[in-house]
Design a protein around this motif. Structure first.
Motif, PDB file in Angstrom:
ATOM      1  N   SER A 248      10.071   6.257   9.346  1.00  0.00           N
ATOM      2  CA  SER A 248      10.915   6.764  10.042  1.00  0.00           C
ATOM      3  C   SER A 248      10.096   8.058  10.612  1.00  0.00           C
ATOM      4  N   ASP A 249       8.757   8.101  11.355  1.00  0.00           N
ATOM      5  CA  ASP A 249       9.186   9.287  12.352  1.00  0.00           C
ATOM      6  C   ASP A 249       8.512   9.095  13.363  1.00  0.00           C
ATOM      7  N   PRO A 250       9.119   8.825  14.103  1.00  0.00           N
ATOM      8  CA  PRO A 250       8.450   8.337  15.425  1.00  0.00           C
ATOM      9  C   PRO A 250       6.973   8.895  16.034  1.00  0.00           C
ATOM     10  N   ASP A 251       6.804  10.242  15.395  1.00  0.00           N
ATOM     11  CA  ASP A 251       5.690  11.148  15.989  1.00  0.00           C
ATOM     12  C   ASP A 251       4.196  10.643  14.847  1.00  0.00           C
ATOM     13  N   SER A 252       4.863   9.537  14.072  1.00  0.00           N
ATOM     14  CA  SER A 252       4.006   9.416  13.010  1.00  0.00           C
ATOM     15  C   SER A 252       2.671   8.448  13.616  1.00  0.00           C
ATOM     16  N   MET A 253       1.602   8.089  12.956  1.00  0.00           N
ATOM     17  CA  MET A 253       0.916   7.229  13.336  1.00  0.00           C
ATOM     18  C   MET A 253       0.777   6.204  12.518  1.00  0.00           C
ATOM     19  N   TYR A 254       1.699   5.679  11.965  1.00  0.00           N
ATOM     20  CA  TYR A 254       2.506   4.290  12.085  1.00  0.00           C
ATOM     21  C   TYR A 254       2.238   3.602  12.759  1.00  0.00           C
ATOM     22  N   HIS A 255       2.558   2.755  13.461  1.00  0.00           N
ATOM     23  CA  HIS A 255       2.188   2.106  14.764  1.00  0.00           C
ATOM     24  C   HIS A 255       0.880   2.399  15.520  1.00  0.00           C
ATOM     25  N   CYS A 256      -0.507   3.281  15.094  1.00  0.00           N
ATOM     26  CA  CYS A 256      -0.707   3.275  15.682  1.00  0.00           C
ATOM     27  C   CYS A 256      -2.163   2.258  14.905  1.00  0.00           C
ATOM     28  N   ASP A 257      -1.636   2.904  13.181  1.00  0.00           N
ATOM     29  CA  ASP A 257      -2.380   2.177  12.221  1.00  0.00           C
ATOM     30  C   ASP A 257      -2.594   0.911  12.200  1.00  0.00           C
ATOM     31  N   LEU A 258      -1.020   0.299  12.084  1.00  0.00           N
ATOM     32  CA  LEU A 258      -0.585  -0.653  11.948  1.00  0.00           C
ATOM     33  C   LEU A 258      -1.474  -2.354  12.323  1.00  0.00           C
ATOM     34  N   PRO A 259      -2.128  -2.303  13.528  1.00  0.00           N
ATOM     35  CA  PRO A 259      -2.581  -3.341  13.990  1.00  0.00           C
ATOM     36  C   PRO A 259      -3.475  -3.580  13.221  1.00  0.00           C
ATOM     37  N   TYR A 260      -4.557  -2.477  11.950  1.00  0.00           N
ATOM     38  CA  TYR A 260      -5.305  -2.228  11.847  1.00  0.00           C
ATOM     39  C   TYR A 260      -5.116  -2.897  10.252  1.00  0.00           C
ATOM     40  N   LYS A 261      -4.465  -2.672   9.820  1.00  0.00           N
ATOM     41  CA  LYS A 261      -4.663  -2.844   8.411  1.00  0.00           C
ATOM     42  C   LYS A 261      -4.720  -4.407   7.518  1.00  0.00           C
ATOM     43  N   PRO A 262      -4.760  -5.359   8.206  1.00  0.00           N
ATOM     44  CA  PRO A 262      -5.831  -6.465   7.322  1.00  0.00           C
ATOM     45  C   PRO A 262      -6.791  -6.470   7.771  1.00  0.00           C
ATOM     46  N   ALA A 263      -7.662  -5.799   8.753  1.00  0.00           N
ATOM     47  CA  ALA A 263      -9.344  -4.912   8.722  1.00  0.00           C
ATOM     48  C   ALA A 263      -9.980  -4.151   7.159  1.00  0.00           C
ATOM     49  N   PHE A 264      -8.445  -3.184   6.802  1.00  0.00           N
ATOM     50  CA  PHE A 264      -8.532  -1.347   6.438  1.00  0.00           C
ATOM     51  C   PHE A 264      -8.601  -2.897   5.189  1.00  0.00           C
ATOM     52  N   LEU A 265      -7.328  -3.629   4.593  1.00  0.00           N
ATOM     53  CA  LEU A 265      -7.624  -4.176   3.737  1.00  0.00           C
ATOM     54  C   LEU A 265      -9.309  -5.161   3.333  1.00  0.00           C
ATOM     55  N   ARG A 266      -9.319  -5.672   4.204  1.00  0.00           N
ATOM     56  CA  ARG A 266     -10.322  -6.894   4.007  1.00  0.00           C
ATOM     57  C   ARG A 266     -11.577  -6.174   3.406  1.00  0.00           C
ATOM     58  N   GLU A 267     -12.050  -4.756   4.323  1.00  0.00           N
ATOM     59  CA  GLU A 267     -13.109  -3.924   3.770  1.00  0.00           C
ATOM     60  C   GLU A 267     -12.968  -3.442   2.481  1.00  0.00           C
ATOM     61  N   LEU A 268     -11.657  -3.130   1.920  1.00  0.00           N
ATOM     62  CA  LEU A 268     -11.784  -2.159   1.202  1.00  0.00           C
ATOM     63  C   LEU A 268     -12.288  -3.198  -0.181  1.00  0.00           C
ATOM     64  N   GLU A 269     -11.563  -3.875   0.280  1.00  0.00           N
ATOM     65  CA  GLU A 269     -11.972  -5.372  -0.864  1.00  0.00           C
ATOM     66  C   GLU A 269     -13.498  -5.632  -1.379  1.00  0.00           C
ATOM     67  N   ALA A 270     -14.426  -4.981   0.424  1.00  0.00           N
ATOM     68  CA  ALA A 270     -15.905  -5.773   0.385  1.00  0.00           C
ATOM     69  C   ALA A 270     -16.233  -4.224  -0.044  1.00  0.00           C
ATOM     70  N   LEU A 271     -15.983  -3.486  -0.361  1.00  0.00           N
ATOM     71  CA  LEU A 271     -16.480  -2.114  -0.828  1.00  0.00           C
ATOM     72  C   LEU A 271     -16.260  -1.932  -2.361  1.00  0.00           C
ATOM     73  N   MET A 272     -14.887  -2.582  -2.758  1.00  0.00           N
ATOM     74  CA  MET A 272     -14.952  -2.963  -4.266  1.00  0.00           C
ATOM     75  C   MET A 272     -15.654  -4.278  -5.338  1.00  0.00           C
ATOM     76  N   GLN A 273     -16.363  -5.154  -4.209  1.00  0.00           N
ATOM     77  CA  GLN A 273     -17.300  -5.583  -4.236  1.00  0.00           C
ATOM     78  C   GLN A 273     -16.496  -7.358  -4.743  1.00  0.00           C
ATOM     79  N   ARG A 274     -14.676  -7.789  -4.095  1.00  0.00           N
ATOM     80  CA  ARG A 274     -14.566  -8.349  -4.691  1.00  0.00           C
ATOM     81  C   ARG A 274     -14.363  -9.241  -3.043  1.00  0.00           C
ATOM     82  N   GLY A 275     -15.227  -8.954  -2.003  1.00  0.00           N
ATOM     83  CA  GLY A 275     -15.357 -10.148  -1.249  1.00  0.00           C
ATOM     84  C   GLY A 275     -16.466  -9.581  -0.554  1.00  0.00           C
ATOM     85  N   ARG A 276     -16.315 -10.434   1.086  1.00  0.00           N
ATOM     86  CA  ARG A 276     -17.502 -10.011   2.104  1.00  0.00           C
ATOM     87  C   ARG A 276     -17.300  -9.813   2.974  1.00  0.00           C
ATOM     88  N   SER A 277     -17.992  -7.954   3.620  1.00  0.00           N
ATOM     89  CA  SER A 277     -17.828  -7.597   4.589  1.00  0.00           C
ATOM     90  C   SER A 277     -18.093  -8.433   6.011  1.00  0.00           C
TER      91      SER A 277
END
Length: 416
Positions: A248-277
């Motif tokens: 809801s804040d047009p000045d926030s980092m939301y739109h900058c970081d949204l494209p990275y969400k899938p990669a972020f979740l995949r790397e998070l799973e890898a760090l939690m030993q639930r997947g491969r980095s």
């Protein structure tokens, strides 16, 4: 039915970490098989603490007492796992962040004894008391791991890994236990008793490591006795994003970081030993990393510019990653340049960029447990503010302060 599904979901996460003591891993497996959806932290008939006492207490004490390496043994104070829910630890760790002459920020542990232990108030929910104690003991486990890893040498590396792997497994056990809340409670006067008894966990932002706006307000509304104000406005706040990523804040980092969400979740799973980095070069986790430091590591990894935001396993690694792999094999820059078909200057530039990236990450590797933000030396923050006031570009500020560019952007956003 919902409780059974929730129980099954959390039970899947109850696994032994890498290097965990084999005997403790076997005991943990037997412990998990003995549980049912009826087990909870406060049940007498289906007592999860009785199961902990039967399967895990003895082997845990054995692992702790048999470790011959140097570590802050006071943090565990010869306590049994099944007793940790009853009272907070006597010994605590107070990490101090200091800046070394080289510019790196490190945490130094100051272990102290509590003069007067907290006691359970009469109007505090038993579930709240148990979970709060587990959180304090989890912090002790975290700092015990950090102290053992920092004092480890080549001669006892194997035993240190086994010791720390076992303590990491116990921390995962605590996360699982915190979700075993009772289905109902007989405690009266608690406005949000239903929401406090359902299985739940801390809500983190979908794009980073910070807690969500709703969770932050939810915890701020607690009066210290397990009660919440009915006038709290937290229910209208987002439970998916933090203040930095507020859509809801047009000045926030939301739109900058949204494209990275899938990669972020995949790397998070890898760090939690639930997947491969999917990365060849990866930032190491800090010693005794908690969940926020783990999530920040994943966040920093995908925002380091090593791959495009939409990267996947099928995408060819970037030049810096390939240079790092060949350098690790012992090849010189000229040989790396010939192997990759690029100029020697390109290899030198990529290697220098990677070293700067590692240096920037090292300066903010730890998370302040109070603020939830990177623990950065005050002198560095002062330099950042001064450079920003002078109109220096963000990339140049990041280079001069030796911080990650995304961190500089967030600090400027919060300041202004």
């Amino acid at each position: 039915m919902k409780r059974a599904k929730s129980f099954a979901f959390h039970l899947q996460s109850l696994q032994a970490f890498d290097h965990c003591d084999p005997e403790f891993a076997k005991a943990l497996d037997l412990f998990s098989k003995s549980l049912t959806p009826s087990h909870s932290l406060t049940s007498r008939r289906y007592s999860v603490w009785s199961a902990v006492r039967s399967f895990l207490d003895e082997i845990f004490v054995c692992v702790v007492e048999s470790y011959s390496g140097v570590w802050q043994a006071e943090l565990l104070d010869r306590v049994k796992l099944s007793e940790m829910c009853k009272s907070p630890p006597v010994w605590r760790a107070d990490p101090k962040i200091f800046e070394s002459p080289s510019g790196y920020c490190r945490a130094e542990l100051n272990v102290f004894k509590v003069d007067k232990l907290e006691v359970k108030a009469a109007d505090t929910l038993s579930i709240n008391w148990q979970v709060s104690n587990l959180e304090l003991w989890d912090a002790n486990l975290r700092y015990a791991i950090r102290s053992a890893q920092e004092a480890a040498s080549d001669s006892n590396e194997s035993s240190c890994n086994r010791f720390c792997g076992t303590l990491d497994t116990v921390r995962g056990l605590f996360d699982f236990l915190a979700a075993l809340r009772p289905g109902r409670t007989m405690h009266y006067g608690n406005w949000l008793s239903d929401s406090r008894t359902r299985p739940q966990a801390t809500s983190y932002c979908a794009l980073c490591w910070r807690t969500t706006k709703r969770w932050a307000a939810f915890t701020d509304a607690e009066d210290g006795a397990g009660r919440y104000s009915p006038d709290a406005r937290w229910r209208k706040l987002s439970n998916r994003y933090c203040e930095i990523h507020d859509p809801s804040d047009p000045d926030s980092m939301y739109h900058c970081d949204l494209p990275y969400k899938p990669a972020f979740l995949r790397e998070l799973e890898a760090l939690m030993q639930r997947g491969r980095s999917e990365f060849l070069f990866r930032f190491p986790l800090p010693n005794g990393a908690d969940i926020q430091e783990l999530r920040k590591t994943a966040y920093d990894q995908v925002h380091a510019g090593l791959r495009p935001a939409t990267t996947s396993l099928s995408v060819t690694p970037g030049l810096r990653e390939r240079v790092w792999v060949l350098h690790r094999e012992g090849l010189r820059q000229a040989e790396i340049a010939r192997r990759l078909g690029v100029s020697r200057q390109a290899v030198s530039k990529a290697w220098k960029s990677l070293k700067e990236l590692v240096s920037q990450r090292q300066a903010e590797v730890y998370i302040n447990p109070v603020t939830g933000e990177p623990d950065i030396a005050p002198s560095v923050l002062a330099d950042l503010a001064s450079l920003h006031a002078q109109g220096v570009p963000i990339a140049e500020i990041a280079r001069r302060t030796r911080l990650l560019k995304r961190t500089v952007e967030v600090l400027i956003y919060r300041a202004g």
